[in-house]
Design a protein around this motif. Sequence first.
Motif, PDB file in Angstrom:
ATOM      1  N   VAL A 104       4.008  10.567   1.933  1.00 21.57           N
ATOM      2  CA  VAL A 104       4.256  11.741   1.106  1.00 21.57           C
ATOM      3  C   VAL A 104       2.904  12.223   0.600  1.00 21.57           C
ATOM      4  N   GLY A 105       2.587  13.474   0.876  1.00 17.97           N
ATOM      5  CA  GLY A 105       1.320  14.040   0.435  1.00 17.97           C
ATOM      6  C   GLY A 105       0.777  15.026   1.445  1.00 17.97           C
ATOM      7  N   SER A 106      -0.358  15.614   1.135  1.00 17.66           N
ATOM      8  CA  SER A 106      -0.984  16.611   1.999  1.00 17.66           C
ATOM      9  C   SER A 106      -1.635  15.953   3.210  1.00 17.66           C
ATOM     10  N   HIS A 107      -2.009  16.779   4.178  1.00 13.67           N
ATOM     11  CA  HIS A 107      -2.571  16.245   5.421  1.00 13.67           C
ATOM     12  C   HIS A 107      -3.866  15.444   5.215  1.00 13.67           C
ATOM     13  N   PRO A 108      -4.808  15.881   4.375  1.00  9.62           N
ATOM     14  CA  PRO A 108      -6.004  15.045   4.173  1.00  9.62           C
ATOM     15  C   PRO A 108      -5.666  13.624   3.708  1.00  9.62           C
ATOM     16  N   GLU A 109      -4.579  13.486   2.969  1.00 11.44           N
ATOM     17  CA  GLU A 109      -4.165  12.163   2.521  1.00 11.44           C
ATOM     18  C   GLU A 109      -3.586  11.324   3.658  1.00 11.44           C
ATOM     19  N   VAL A 110      -3.083  11.966   4.712  1.00 15.17           N
ATOM     20  CA  VAL A 110      -2.578  11.243   5.878  1.00 15.17           C
ATOM     21  C   VAL A 110      -3.704  10.443   6.511  1.00 15.17           C
ATOM     22  N   LEU A 111      -4.884  11.036   6.608  1.00 10.44           N
ATOM     23  CA  LEU A 111      -6.021  10.334   7.212  1.00 10.44           C
ATOM     24  C   LEU A 111      -6.360   9.070   6.418  1.00 10.44           C
ATOM     25  N   LYS A 112      -6.289   9.140   5.101  1.00  6.71           N
ATOM     26  CA  LYS A 112      -6.535   7.958   4.266  1.00  6.71           C
ATOM     27  C   LYS A 112      -5.450   6.907   4.483  1.00  6.71           C
ATOM     28  N   ALA A 113      -4.195   7.362   4.580  1.00  8.93           N
ATOM     29  CA  ALA A 113      -3.088   6.426   4.820  1.00  8.93           C
ATOM     30  C   ALA A 113      -3.260   5.729   6.165  1.00  8.93           C
ATOM     31  N   MET A 114      -3.654   6.478   7.187  1.00 15.76           N
ATOM     32  CA  MET A 114      -3.841   5.886   8.514  1.00 15.76           C
ATOM     33  C   MET A 114      -4.987   4.871   8.503  1.00 15.76           C
ATOM     34  N   GLU A 115      -6.053   5.193   7.803  1.00 16.31           N
ATOM     35  CA  GLU A 115      -7.157   4.243   7.694  1.00 16.31           C
ATOM     36  C   GLU A 115      -6.681   2.951   7.041  1.00 16.31           C
ATOM     37  N   ASN A 116      -5.867   3.065   6.013  1.00 17.72           N
ATOM     38  CA  ASN A 116      -5.318   1.892   5.344  1.00 17.72           C
ATOM     39  C   ASN A 116      -4.423   1.087   6.295  1.00 17.72           C
ATOM     40  N   ILE A 117      -3.604   1.767   7.073  1.00 18.54           N
ATOM     41  CA  ILE A 117      -2.721   1.091   8.034  1.00 18.54           C
ATOM     42  C   ILE A 117      -3.543   0.292   9.045  1.00 18.54           C
ATOM     43  N   TYR A 118      -4.529   0.940   9.668  1.00 22.35           N
ATOM     44  CA  TYR A 118      -5.290   0.302  10.751  1.00 22.35           C
ATOM     45  C   TYR A 118      -6.323  -0.717  10.261  1.00 22.35           C
TER      46      TYR A 118
END
Length: 160
Positions: A104-118
């Motif tokens: 949940v959040g804007s697209h720039p935050e998706v990149l941070k979430a993906m970094e956290n996942i990987y």
Amino acid sequence: MQPRFEHSSIRFFIGKKIITRLANNDTRDLWQSFMSLRTSIPNRISEDLFSIEIYDPQLDFFLFDSQTTFEKWAALEVQALDDIPAELFGLSMPTGLYAVFTHVGSHPEVLKAMENIYKVWLPGSEYVLDNRPHLEVMGAKYKNDSADSEEELWVPLMRK
């Protein structure tokens, strides 16, 4: 951030694709050109939008940066790869296990979430990446760059 796990059977997509890198910032152009063609796609399963990434199987995600190249798709899921319209391509996604994270959040935050996942979640899990497409599913709750936008991040996995 805890995922749910889904075993996906074979899936089919029709869409547009490019070879890109984060530094190119050409995703918007890809989506704009796809959106004008999406109504021509037959046998759609839903109106959910799929951002699909296909990475080099040898890629070390700890070394992923803005210059890393990958294949990027803007697509819809279909029942079969019949009657693919001109200017579009078909993709068959093999069966396999996915960790599905709701973001949940804007697209720039998706990149941070993906970094956290990987870089955090995956190394601490009992899984490793599998060589299959990665998905972002943008359904009815997706609102582009809105702070309350919701999408699913599908990460292909196999047990260590």
